[in-house]
Motif scaffolding. Structure first.
Motif, PDB file in Angstrom:
ATOM      1  N   ASP A 196      28.635 -13.888  26.102  1.00 61.17           N
ATOM      2  CA  ASP A 196      27.479 -13.273  25.475  1.00 61.17           C
ATOM      3  C   ASP A 196      28.002 -12.115  24.645  1.00 61.17           C
ATOM      4  N   ARG A 224      22.534  -6.271  17.651  1.00 58.52           N
ATOM      5  CA  ARG A 224      21.346  -5.469  17.401  1.00 58.52           C
ATOM      6  C   ARG A 224      21.140  -5.340  15.897  1.00 58.52           C
ATOM      7  N   ARG A 244      22.835  -9.498  12.949  1.00 60.67           N
ATOM      8  CA  ARG A 244      22.519 -10.840  13.430  1.00 60.67           C
ATOM      9  C   ARG A 244      22.918 -11.893  12.391  1.00 60.67           C
ATOM     10  N   TYR A 272      19.383 -14.583  21.056  1.00 62.08           N
ATOM     11  CA  TYR A 272      18.431 -13.824  21.856  1.00 62.08           C
ATOM     12  C   TYR A 272      18.111 -12.522  21.138  1.00 62.08           C
ATOM     13  N   ASP A 273      17.137 -11.802  21.617  1.00 63.06           N
ATOM     14  CA  ASP A 273      16.717 -10.593  20.901  1.00 63.06           C
ATOM     15  C   ASP A 273      17.778  -9.491  20.893  1.00 63.06           C
ATOM     16  N   ARG A 274      18.668  -9.451  21.895  1.00 63.81           N
ATOM     17  CA  ARG A 274      19.701  -8.413  21.922  1.00 63.81           C
ATOM     18  C   ARG A 274      21.120  -8.953  22.046  1.00 63.81           C
ATOM     19  N   VAL A 285      16.778 -20.225  20.953  1.00 63.21           N
ATOM     20  CA  VAL A 285      16.356 -18.830  20.914  1.00 63.21           C
ATOM     21  C   VAL A 285      15.764 -18.437  22.263  1.00 63.21           C
ATOM     22  N   GLY A 286      15.819 -17.171  22.549  1.00 62.60           N
ATOM     23  CA  GLY A 286      15.274 -16.682  23.811  1.00 62.60           C
ATOM     24  C   GLY A 286      15.169 -15.173  23.817  1.00 62.60           C
ATOM     25  N   THR A 287      14.814 -14.636  24.959  1.00 66.12           N
ATOM     26  CA  THR A 287      14.675 -13.201  25.153  1.00 66.12           C
ATOM     27  C   THR A 287      15.761 -12.757  26.116  1.00 66.12           C
ATOM     28  N   SER A 288      16.468 -11.685  25.766  1.00 64.38           N
ATOM     29  CA  SER A 288      17.512 -11.155  26.636  1.00 64.38           C
ATOM     30  C   SER A 288      16.908 -10.657  27.944  1.00 64.38           C
ATOM     31  N   ALA A 289      17.642 -10.858  29.021  1.00 68.17           N
ATOM     32  CA  ALA A 289      17.183 -10.403  30.347  1.00 68.17           C
ATOM     33  C   ALA A 289      17.278  -8.901  30.448  1.00 68.17           C
TER      34      ALA A 289
END
Length: 113
Positions: free
Chosen positions: A63, A67, A72, A90-92, A109-113
């Motif tokens: 990973d 930012r 990106r 992912y977003d971050r 695509v997804g959202t960072s934990a």
């Protein structure tokens, strides 16, 4: 083995092919590649919310912190130029791997934990 953009400590336990691809991608990029997660133990993978067959468990995935929209774009362009065929945006962060046992030419695509 010596890499231009990473220390041995940063890439410990990672597959050499993955590190070579990351080093090449970083050479194309104008942004640093900060590895936030590399090879994981099963316990680390569970804590990170990773899937049971995660490429991280075999040292085939990382990973990378990301930012901002310009970083990106630059990073994803560089990863594609370096030959990555599996990218999670992912977003971050980005997840990238060179696991040839999994579907290729995919971007999710997804959202960072």
């Amino acid at each position: 083995m010596s890499y231009k953009h990473f220390t041995e400590a940063e890439v410990e336990g990672l597959d050499p092919k993955l590190v070579e691809m990351l080093d090449r991608a970083r050479g194309f990029s104008h942004y640093p590649f900060i590895i936030t997660s590399g090879k994981r133990t099963a316990l680390q993978n569970d804590a990170a919310g990773g899937v049971s067959d995660s490429s991280h468990l075999r040292g085939l995935a990382v990973d990378l912190r990301c930012r901002g929209s310009q970083a990106r774009f630059d990073m994803i362009s560089s990863l594609l130029l370096a030959g990555f065929r599996r990218i999670g945006a992912y977003d971050r962060h980005f997840h990238v791997d060179c696991d040839e046992t999994l579907p290729q030419a995919v971007l999710w695509v997804g959202t960072s934990a």
